[in-house]
Design an enzyme around this catalytic site. Structure first.
Site, short mmCIF file in Angstrom:
data_model
loop_
_atom_site.label_atom_id
_atom_site.label_comp_id
_atom_site.label_asym_id
_atom_site.label_seq_id
_atom_site.Cartn_x
_atom_site.Cartn_y
_atom_site.Cartn_z
N LYS A 1 -10.59 -1.04 10.39
CA LYS A 1 -10.70 -2.22 9.52
C LYS A 1 -11.05 -3.47 10.32
O LYS A 1 -11.24 -4.54 9.76
CB LYS A 1 -9.41 -2.42 8.73
CG LYS A 1 -9.15 -1.27 7.73
CD LYS A 1 -8.02 -1.61 6.80
CE LYS A 1 -7.41 -0.39 6.12
NZ LYS A 1 -8.20 0.14 5.02
N GLN B 1 -4.54 -5.30 6.64
CA GLN B 1 -5.53 -6.19 6.01
C GLN B 1 -5.52 -7.59 6.61
O GLN B 1 -6.31 -8.44 6.20
CB GLN B 1 -5.27 -6.29 4.50
CG GLN B 1 -5.45 -4.98 3.76
CD GLN B 1 -6.89 -4.48 3.77
OE1 GLN B 1 -7.84 -5.25 4.02
NE2 GLN B 1 -7.07 -3.20 3.54
N HIS C 1 0.87 -1.18 0.00
CA HIS C 1 0.00 0.00 0.00
C HIS C 1 0.91 1.23 0.00
O HIS C 1 2.02 1.19 0.53
CB HIS C 1 -0.84 -0.06 1.29
CG HIS C 1 -1.92 0.96 1.39
ND1 HIS C 1 -1.70 2.26 1.77
CD2 HIS C 1 -3.26 0.85 1.20
CE1 HIS C 1 -2.85 2.91 1.81
NE2 HIS C 1 -3.82 2.08 1.47
N CYS D 1 -4.73 2.50 -3.71
CA CYS D 1 -3.52 3.04 -3.06
C CYS D 1 -2.36 2.06 -3.19
O CYS D 1 -1.57 1.90 -2.25
CB CYS D 1 -3.76 3.38 -1.60
SG CYS D 1 -4.95 4.67 -1.36
N ASP E 1 3.01 -4.70 8.08
CA ASP E 1 1.81 -3.89 7.89
C ASP E 1 0.63 -4.86 7.94
O ASP E 1 0.35 -5.55 6.95
CB ASP E 1 1.89 -3.16 6.55
CG ASP E 1 0.58 -2.47 6.19
OD1 ASP E 1 -0.39 -2.56 6.97
OD2 ASP E 1 0.53 -1.86 5.11
C1 PLP Z 1 -2.33 -2.87 3.50
C2 PLP Z 1 -2.68 -1.51 4.03
N1 PLP Z 1 -1.76 -0.83 4.70
C3 PLP Z 1 -2.01 0.38 5.22
C4 PLP Z 1 -3.25 0.98 5.06
C5 PLP Z 1 -3.48 2.34 5.64
O1 PLP Z 1 -4.42 2.29 6.64
P1 PLP Z 1 -5.06 3.64 7.23
O2 PLP Z 1 -5.59 4.40 6.04
O3 PLP Z 1 -6.12 3.17 8.15
O4 PLP Z 1 -3.96 4.39 7.90
C6 PLP Z 1 -4.23 0.31 4.36
C7 PLP Z 1 -5.55 0.94 4.13
O5 PLP Z 1 -6.27 0.60 3.23
C8 PLP Z 1 -3.95 -0.97 3.83
O6 PLP Z 1 -4.87 -1.66 3.16
#
Ligand code: PLP
Length: 426
Positions: A246, A223, A143, A384, A220
């Site tokens: 999430k 997900q 992401h 993203c 990270d």
């Molecule tokens: C794999 C992953 N990492 C990081 C994020 C960022 O999360 P947040 O927007 O809640 O900070 C997301 C959000 O969609 C994501 O899917």
């Protein structure tokens, strides 16, 4: 009756066991008031869970209860409301510790979400350990929030971002990743689960590879946390980041797990109230972890809501949730594979949560717009994660992503909706 309410009334072993035995999706759905919404005159079919999940009554009620009965600033007050607010806030930290199986609550840092958590690690651990010529290793399925913070750091330090590639199924090429680990690699930052493809990465193996060379790993988990049992001690990751919204909690709150010895040696990310133990103009002594990383008044209601979300997940059992969601993903995959002209993007052998696809000759946004008219919420775009779109030679996909309240009937509606798109546009 809602699952959580029943558990509150009968908090005994047998009630828990009853609930674990069978995953009753209709009963679960009754816990989510928003699922009664109608969209363009149709029943809402919410398949955008990878972007954010809906909130159960228990979470909405916990936040409302806090503002109605306990609202006060935390940690510094001697009065009763401040003590109640502090207790609720710190109890949620203890719940997160259990959720991740961290060794200590001091390893649980509350910030606004996965994005800020990764920036925090880049700007504290990264800034103090990375010098010119060093390398940061990520993967091509990250992401943007696990790419850009490292690019900013690398630019500042004259370091290099290295990227492990994937195969045509969207699986990491582990031998290539291992080749990229060098004496100059100072940190590995990797998604547990890809938001664009649904791939589950073998992070345990990657952590072992990195640790055998003395390289720390940040995972990270944005997900992964909604779908998988996370055990940070078993994984032996150095940092683990996820967002509350999430996992059925509120927006604006997330969790950074960090091994205590790393958090202790890291400098603070931001300065201000609560992160200090004493301040003079000559010298400030920082507070102990995790408070050193929680400058200013935090999102108290968000933390309390997140605690309620974790209690809700626990009441259903993450194993039962995972089993239900696995069934949904397999069913959806089979249904969509049957539709001529649909191509799945990301066909890894280990997947959870999300199904990305494209339709020959039709832009994903047009598919999303027609599905919306049918009451079906999906996400369209690059999610993203533009570099992984580039890897597959496409600008965007349609992504249907599943949560604990979704049903096979909703997937049938998705398939019917896609057929309708074909009738209209192809
Ligand atoms: C794999 C992953 N990492 C990081 C994020 C960022 O999360 P947040 O927007 O809640 O900070 C997301 C959000 O969609 C994501 O899917």
């Amino acid at each position: 009756m809602s699952a959580n309410v029943q558990l509150q009334r009968r908090p005994d072993e047998s009630a828990l066991w009853d609930h674990h035995k069978a995953f009753d999706v209709e009963r679960v759905r009754a816990d989510f008031p928003i699922l009664n919404e109608r969209v363009h005159g149709r029943a809402l079919i919410y398949l955008d869970n990878a972007a954010t999940t809906q909130k159960p009554e228990a979470v909405i009620e916990a936040i409302s209860h806090y503002y109605r009965h306990d609202n006060a600033n935390i940690h510094r007050g001697v009065h009763l409301l401040s003590q109640r607010a502090t207790d609720a806030y710190e109890s949620a930290r203890a719940a997160v510790r259990r959720f991740l199986n961290a060794q200590s609550s001091s390893e649980i840092v509350f910030v606004s979400g996965a994005t800020v958590e990764i920036n925090l690690v880049a700007q504290t651990y990264g800034r103090t350990h990375i010098v010119s010529g060093d390398q940061v290793l990520i993967t091509s399925m990250e992401h943007h929030s696990n790419i850009v913070p490292w690019q900013i750091l690398c630019e500042e330090k004259g370091a290099k971002l290295r990227v492990a590639p994937v195969n045509d199924r969207g699986e990491l090429l582990l031998e290539k990743l291992e080749e990229l680990l060098s004496s100059r690699t100072k940190i590995v930052s990797i998604a547990h689960v890809s938001n664009a493809l649904g791939t589950v990465n073998p992070i345990r193996q990657i952590i072992r590879m990195a640790h055998s060379r003395g390289i720390p790993v940040i995972v990270d988990g944005a997900q992964a946390a909604p779908h998988l049992q996370i055990d940070v001690q078993d994984l032996d990751c150095d940092f683990y980041a996820f967002s509350g919204h999430k996992i059925y909690g509120p927006t604006g709150i997330g969790v950074l797990y960090g091994k205590a010895e790393l958090l202790e040696e890291m400098p603070p990310y931001q300065g201000g109230g609560d992160m200090i133990s004493s301040v003079t103009f000559e010298k400030t002594i920082y507070n102990k972890v995790p408070h050193k990383f929680e400058a200013g008044t935090p999102d108290i209601s968000g933390v309390i809501g997140l605690g309620a979300a974790i209690a809700y997940i626990d009441s259903l059992g993450i194993a039962s949730i995972a089993e239900h969601e696995d069934e949904l993903l397999s069913y959806a995959t089979a249904q969509l594979e049957k539709i001529p002209g649909i191509r799945l993007v990301g066909t890894a052998r280990e997947k959870v949560g999300a199904l990305s696809f494209v339709m020959e000759g039709v832009h994903p946004h047009d598919i999303g717009t027609i599905l919306d008219q049918e009451g079906i919420a999906v996400r369209t775009g690059h999610h993203c994660a533009q570099p992984i779109m580039d890897r597959f030679g496409i600008p965007a996909t349609v992504r249907a992503s599943f949560g604990l309240y979704n049903t096979k009937a909703e997937i049938d509606s998705l398939a019917a909706g896609i057929e309708k798109v074909k009738e209209i546009l192809v």
